[in-house]
Structure formats: structure tokens, C-alpha cells
Design an enzyme around this catalytic site. Sequence first.
Site, PDB file in Angstrom:
ATOM      1  N   TYR A 171       0.828  -1.206   0.000  1.00 59.56           N
ATOM      2  CA  TYR A 171       0.000   0.000   0.000  1.00 59.56           C
ATOM      3  C   TYR A 171       0.865   1.261   0.000  1.00 59.56           C
ATOM      4  O   TYR A 171       0.603   2.213  -0.745  1.00 59.56           O
ATOM      5  CB  TYR A 171      -0.917  -0.041   1.216  1.00 59.56           C
ATOM      6  CG  TYR A 171      -1.821   1.145   1.400  1.00 59.56           C
ATOM      7  CD1 TYR A 171      -2.923   1.330   0.568  1.00 59.56           C
ATOM      8  CD2 TYR A 171      -1.595   2.063   2.415  1.00 59.56           C
ATOM      9  CE1 TYR A 171      -3.771   2.411   0.753  1.00 59.56           C
ATOM     10  CE2 TYR A 171      -2.442   3.142   2.607  1.00 59.56           C
ATOM     11  CZ  TYR A 171      -3.520   3.321   1.773  1.00 59.56           C
ATOM     12  OH  TYR A 171      -4.364   4.398   1.956  1.00 59.56           O
ATOM     13  N   LYS A 175       0.927   4.065  -2.926  1.00 58.18           N
ATOM     14  CA  LYS A 175       0.546   5.443  -2.647  1.00 58.18           C
ATOM     15  C   LYS A 175       1.708   6.415  -2.896  1.00 58.18           C
ATOM     16  O   LYS A 175       1.480   7.580  -3.256  1.00 58.18           O
ATOM     17  CB  LYS A 175       0.032   5.568  -1.216  1.00 58.18           C
ATOM     18  CG  LYS A 175      -1.336   4.925  -0.999  1.00 58.18           C
ATOM     19  CD  LYS A 175      -2.386   5.475  -1.951  1.00 58.18           C
ATOM     20  CE  LYS A 175      -3.792   5.063  -1.580  1.00 58.18           C
ATOM     21  NZ  LYS A 175      -4.789   5.542  -2.570  1.00 58.18           N
TER      22      LYS A 175
END
Length: 305
Positions: A171, A175
Site C-alpha cells: 500500500y 501510494k
Amino acid sequence: MAGLCEGRVVIVTGAGRGLGRAHALAFAAEGARVVVNDLGVGLDGLPGPESPAAQVVREIEALGGEAVAHGGDIATPQGADSLVEAALDAFGRLDTLVNNAGFLRDRMLVNLDEDDWDAVMRVHLKGHFLPLRAAAAWWRAEAKAGRPVAARAVNTSSGAGLLGSVGQGNYSAAKAGVLGLTLVAAAEMGRYGVHVNAIAPAARTRMTERAFAQTMAAPEDGGFDAMAPENVSPLVVWLGADASAGVTGRVFETEGGRITVMEGWRPGPTADRGARWTPAEAGEAAVKLLAAAEPPLPAYGSGPA
């Protein structure tokens, strides 16, 4: 429903729940016509019993607004292209794209398998790239045809992308990639009248309410709910409106009543000897430079630096 986005057509991905739903409703409240995209999947990205996109459309229509649902997979070229086509078919134009869709498959690095890496990178990073590419192609064509373009794209990063987050290597990497994509898109698309920015929000959603249950809980005394997703949407609406003209290539942290402009990587202390270093000399110089540099902020979940 006249307001800041009167007459604009806005796409919001992952808009069936959480932040996306809040954004879609906030845009509609400011006069935008909204394409509500949601695949209707669970936290792990697997299909659920039904998509909530139609429910959000009904909410917008009940408030007097206009909206259509889109249930395609925006991490595929076909799904992303059909998303833009849905806006053009329903409303004849596209002004703003809000990339928001995502899910989590958290693991510590040594337990993170390739499938979980690929799935998260696909939805967060590819799921930003493909809709942005499809929208940008239409905006560029409009500009080249001599029609005025005042387009906006708002990407969704995270504090995990800015600082890293323990147990979220996939993640965090995705991001962080969104931030790089935002900077490139802003640089490339400005000539066509397109502004591209990113937010790093903190709010209570399906992705955060379990992982950070205590932090994300609503106050029991009825006071200001700092973690309500609706707190993030006003900045997103402004970034998606004509009013944000001149603001592009920027990253904002936002939560509760706080908005912060993130200043990113900038050169710090530097040493240049004008010739090649030996390894020992490079190490000695690095130690001196680190002593003069600002200490890094800790990754989420790692405790103080």
C-alpha cells in the site's frame, strides 16, 4: 443545487462508500453532475453481493442532483475508457476526475506474497493511471480542437505513501507511486488546461476503522467527529472546481479541520569535493551531512524516530 461546481461533470472512483461517497455527495451539493464509480468489492478487492454505486446515485437524486452509476473495473483499459465514456454519454463532457478507489491486503514484508503485492498495486496505482490517461486523452483532444479546457484531477495518496507504514509495504509503495504520477501528470497536462493534485487524507473508512479502531472512532459525546470522511471532501471539491485555477502539482494532507501543504523532497545539506570519493571518505561526508540534516519523520506504526 447551484454552487462552486455548477455545470461541471465529475467522476469519482470508489464512490460507493467512505471517502468516495462523501466526495460524490459533496460535489453534487455544489452543483456538479456526478458519475459514481464503484465495483462493489470487499476490503480485499473481491466482489460483493451488489454494488453500492446505484444507492449513492439515488441519494444524489433525492437531493435534487444528477448522477449516473458506473460499475466497471477502472484498473482495466476497458473499464477506465468506459468510465470516461459514461460521463460523455450521460452529460456530454468531463471536467473533473477524482481517483479514490482502493483496498488493503496488509502483511509484514516477510509475509507479503506476490498476489497481495500485485492486487494492491493494481487497484491503487494502475487504478489511478488508467482513468487519468483516458480522461487526459479527451481533455487534450478538446484543447487541440480549440475548445477551452479547465479540467481538474484529484488523486488519492496517503500518509503511508509519504512516510511509509509498518505492515503496509504494498500500500505504501502504491501510494508513493501515486505522488510521482501526480507530479508527472501535472507537468505534462498543464499546457492543455488540466490541473492535477493529490491529497493524503485521514478519515474513518472500511480500510481504516479496523486497523486504527481507537483513533478512528467517532466521539461518544457528540462533539466534532474529526475522522468523518465528510471532513476531507470540501478540499477535494475545491480542487475539482474552477476556483482552484493555478494550483497544480501539489500534495495536501487533510483530516478533521486541518489542511497541510506537503513540501516533499527538497535538497538538504550537500557536500561536493569536485572529484570522486573513496568509500571511506563518502561515509565520513555522509555522517557529517546527516548530523546537519533534519531527522526524518517515523513511518506509521514504528514509534518515535
